[in-house]
Design an enzyme around this catalytic site. Structure first.
Site, PDB file in Angstrom:
ATOM      1  N   PHE A 120      16.284   5.642   3.676  1.00 53.18           N
ATOM      2  CA  PHE A 120      15.270   5.533   4.873  1.00 53.18           C
ATOM      3  C   PHE A 120      16.042   4.504   5.591  1.00 53.18           C
ATOM      4  O   PHE A 120      16.784   3.411   5.828  1.00 53.18           O
ATOM      5  CB  PHE A 120      13.986   4.615   3.943  1.00 53.18           C
ATOM      6  CG  PHE A 120      14.357   3.643   3.886  1.00 53.18           C
ATOM      7  CD1 PHE A 120      14.466   3.046   2.525  1.00 53.18           C
ATOM      8  CD2 PHE A 120      13.228   2.584   4.153  1.00 53.18           C
ATOM      9  CE1 PHE A 120      14.500   2.454   1.264  1.00 53.18           C
ATOM     10  CE2 PHE A 120      13.675   0.985   3.345  1.00 53.18           C
ATOM     11  CZ  PHE A 120      14.266   1.090   2.196  1.00 53.18           C
ATOM     12  N   SER A 143       1.341  -1.073  -0.076  1.00 56.56           N
ATOM     13  CA  SER A 143       0.293  -0.084  -0.561  1.00 56.56           C
ATOM     14  C   SER A 143       1.043   1.224  -0.278  1.00 56.56           C
ATOM     15  O   SER A 143       0.180   2.159   0.151  1.00 56.56           O
ATOM     16  CB  SER A 143      -0.999   0.089   1.093  1.00 56.56           C
ATOM     17  OG  SER A 143      -1.169  -1.451   1.662  1.00 56.56           O
ATOM     18  N   ASN A 144       2.384   0.966  -0.068  1.00 60.70           N
ATOM     19  CA  ASN A 144       3.233   1.810  -0.540  1.00 60.70           C
ATOM     20  C   ASN A 144       3.391   2.566  -2.035  1.00 60.70           C
ATOM     21  O   ASN A 144       4.270   2.104  -2.315  1.00 60.70           O
ATOM     22  CB  ASN A 144       4.368   1.617   0.370  1.00 60.70           C
ATOM     23  CG  ASN A 144       5.675   2.641   0.317  1.00 60.70           C
ATOM     24  OD1 ASN A 144       5.215   3.800   0.043  1.00 60.70           O
ATOM     25  ND2 ASN A 144       6.701   2.114   1.191  1.00 60.70           N
ATOM     26  N   LYS A 171       6.888   2.826  -2.419  1.00 60.09           N
ATOM     27  CA  LYS A 171       7.477   1.403  -3.600  1.00 60.09           C
ATOM     28  C   LYS A 171       7.004   0.912  -4.870  1.00 60.09           C
ATOM     29  O   LYS A 171       7.505   0.313  -6.012  1.00 60.09           O
ATOM     30  CB  LYS A 171       6.890  -0.408  -2.914  1.00 60.09           C
ATOM     31  CG  LYS A 171       8.059  -1.357  -2.859  1.00 60.09           C
ATOM     32  CD  LYS A 171       7.297  -2.110  -1.605  1.00 60.09           C
ATOM     33  CE  LYS A 171       8.980  -2.178  -0.502  1.00 60.09           C
ATOM     34  NZ  LYS A 171       9.022  -3.351   0.259  1.00 60.09           N
ATOM     35  N   LYS A 220      22.540   4.067  -5.269  1.00 62.79           N
ATOM     36  CA  LYS A 220      21.989   3.196  -4.116  1.00 62.79           C
ATOM     37  C   LYS A 220      21.555   2.034  -5.014  1.00 62.79           C
ATOM     38  O   LYS A 220      20.647   0.805  -4.551  1.00 62.79           O
ATOM     39  CB  LYS A 220      20.959   3.747  -3.103  1.00 62.79           C
ATOM     40  CG  LYS A 220      21.171   3.036  -2.187  1.00 62.79           C
ATOM     41  CD  LYS A 220      19.295   3.128  -0.898  1.00 62.79           C
ATOM     42  CE  LYS A 220      18.912   1.814  -0.340  1.00 62.79           C
ATOM     43  NZ  LYS A 220      17.699   2.621   0.426  1.00 62.79           N
ATOM     44  N   ARG A 241      17.871  -4.542  -3.475  1.00 59.64           N
ATOM     45  CA  ARG A 241      16.974  -4.287  -4.619  1.00 59.64           C
ATOM     46  C   ARG A 241      16.863  -4.670  -5.756  1.00 59.64           C
ATOM     47  O   ARG A 241      16.448  -4.821  -6.822  1.00 59.64           O
ATOM     48  CB  ARG A 241      15.514  -2.963  -4.228  1.00 59.64           C
ATOM     49  CG  ARG A 241      14.377  -3.241  -4.356  1.00 59.64           C
ATOM     50  CD  ARG A 241      13.492  -2.538  -3.963  1.00 59.64           C
ATOM     51  NE  ARG A 241      13.327  -2.809  -1.843  1.00 59.64           N
ATOM     52  CZ  ARG A 241      14.222  -2.175  -1.718  1.00 59.64           C
ATOM     53  NH1 ARG A 241      15.014  -0.950  -1.508  1.00 59.64           N
ATOM     54  NH2 ARG A 241      14.321  -2.532  -0.324  1.00 59.64           N
ATOM     55  N   ASP A 258      10.230  -9.451  -0.831  1.00 63.36           N
ATOM     56  CA  ASP A 258      10.757  -8.365   0.869  1.00 63.36           C
ATOM     57  C   ASP A 258      12.015  -8.375   1.336  1.00 63.36           C
ATOM     58  O   ASP A 258      12.833  -8.833   0.014  1.00 63.36           O
ATOM     59  CB  ASP A 258       9.935  -9.910   1.299  1.00 63.36           C
ATOM     60  CG  ASP A 258       9.629  -9.373   2.693  1.00 63.36           C
ATOM     61  OD1 ASP A 258       9.049  -8.623   3.383  1.00 63.36           O
ATOM     62  OD2 ASP A 258      10.659 -10.611   4.041  1.00 63.36           O
TER      63      ASP A 258
HETATM   64  P1  IMP Z   1      10.347  -4.683   3.474  1.00 61.77           P
HETATM   65  O1  IMP Z   1      10.726  -5.301   2.396  1.00 61.77           O
HETATM   66  O2  IMP Z   1       8.995  -2.824   2.849  1.00 61.77           O
HETATM   67  O3  IMP Z   1       9.528  -5.303   4.615  1.00 61.77           O
HETATM   68  O4  IMP Z   1      11.330  -3.688   4.611  1.00 61.77           O
HETATM   69  C1  IMP Z   1      12.205  -4.617   5.763  1.00 61.77           C
HETATM   70  C2  IMP Z   1      12.345  -3.812   6.473  1.00 61.77           C
HETATM   71  O5  IMP Z   1      13.995  -3.664   5.756  1.00 61.77           O
HETATM   72  C3  IMP Z   1      12.083  -1.904   6.223  1.00 61.77           C
HETATM   73  O6  IMP Z   1      11.312  -1.632   7.198  1.00 61.77           O
HETATM   74  C4  IMP Z   1      13.701  -1.623   6.679  1.00 61.77           C
HETATM   75  O7  IMP Z   1      13.437  -1.272   7.830  1.00 61.77           O
HETATM   76  C5  IMP Z   1      14.252  -2.529   6.478  1.00 61.77           C
HETATM   77  N1  IMP Z   1      15.384  -1.875   4.785  1.00 61.77           N
HETATM   78  C6  IMP Z   1      14.867  -3.233   4.110  1.00 61.77           C
HETATM   79  N2  IMP Z   1      15.225  -2.579   2.477  1.00 61.77           N
HETATM   80  C7  IMP Z   1      16.296  -1.350   3.144  1.00 61.77           C
HETATM   81  C8  IMP Z   1      17.347  -0.155   2.335  1.00 61.77           C
HETATM   82  O8  IMP Z   1      17.380  -0.424   1.169  1.00 61.77           O
HETATM   83  N3  IMP Z   1      18.156   0.517   3.465  1.00 61.77           N
HETATM   84  C9  IMP Z   1      16.870   0.582   5.120  1.00 61.77           C
HETATM   85  N4  IMP Z   1      16.205  -0.390   5.428  1.00 61.77           N
HETATM   86  C10 IMP Z   1      16.122  -1.369   4.773  1.00 61.77           C
END
Ligand code: IMP
Length: 193
Positions: free
Chosen positions: A147, A10-11, A14, A170, A176, A68
């Protein structure tokens, strides 16, 4: 002809990021319905990415994509891992907790991992790719960009933390970015999607 691909988030940030990675494909990306929540119950990044893509595909009747990701610290046996988001309630709390856990440990090696998965409308996983970015955990935050754990994640080859990199840099070195770089040729070669 463009095909609809529902992003299992929902972001809107992203969604924009995925749109940039998939810009040269014929997929049209859209956010999942707000009320459709999928709990991340898996104990690996792959399990969670596949679960989210599959559930959103089945619920919407469309192709769906999910990722994820998280941080794994070698000296903490891979913690926080799939719990990276749940490791604290704010970014600064998560960073403080991690720095406290590591203390004066000399092995600061760590990696960010991202798994991205695409599911067909029946929920079957059609494609899956993983990206890894190795780095080191600093003793104190450095840089204001990005972030999450970005200010304490230092990439020796670039001599910068993720928080000191331009978004373009980055994107090219991150977990990613690497996951999408691995996904794109699979997507191009797929006869199914
Ligand atoms: P999700 O994949 O959106 O569930 O993110 C998982 C969590 O991993 C995020 O809330 C961040 O705390 C951390 N995280 C994932 N990717 C990054 C990044 O590129 N930089 C910093 N933290 C990250």
């Amino acid at each position: 002809m463009t095909k609809l691909l529902v992003v299992a988030t929902s972001n809107p940030g992203k969604l924009r990021e995925m749109q940039a990675y998939l810009a040269n494909t014929n997929w049209e990306l859209t956010l999942k319905p707000e009320e459709l929540e999928v709990e991340e119950t898996g104990d690996t990044f792959a399990a969670n990415a596949c679960l989210k893509a599959s559930e959103v595909a089945k619920a919407t009747g469309n192709w769906a994509i999910a990722d994820d990701s998280g941080l794994q610290v070698d000296a903490l046996n891979g913690v926080p891992g799939v719990y990276s988001a749940r490791y604290g309630t704010t970014d600064s709390e998560r960073i403080s907790r991690l720095l406290n856990e590591l203390g004066s440990e000399v092995n600061r090696q760590a990696q960010f991992v991202c798994v991205v998965a695409i599911a067909s409308p029946d929920g079957a996983i059609a494609l899956q790719a993983e990206g890894i970015c190795r780095g080191e955990i600093l003793h104190a935050p450095r840089g204001n960009g990005g972030f999450g754990y970005d200010p304490i994640f230092y990439v020796p080859e670039k001599q910068l933390t993720f928080a000191q990199m331009t978004p373009e840099l980055k994107k090219s070195v991150s977990h990613r970015g690497q996951a999408f770089a691995a996904l794109l040729p699979q997507l191009a070669n797929s006869t199914e999607c």
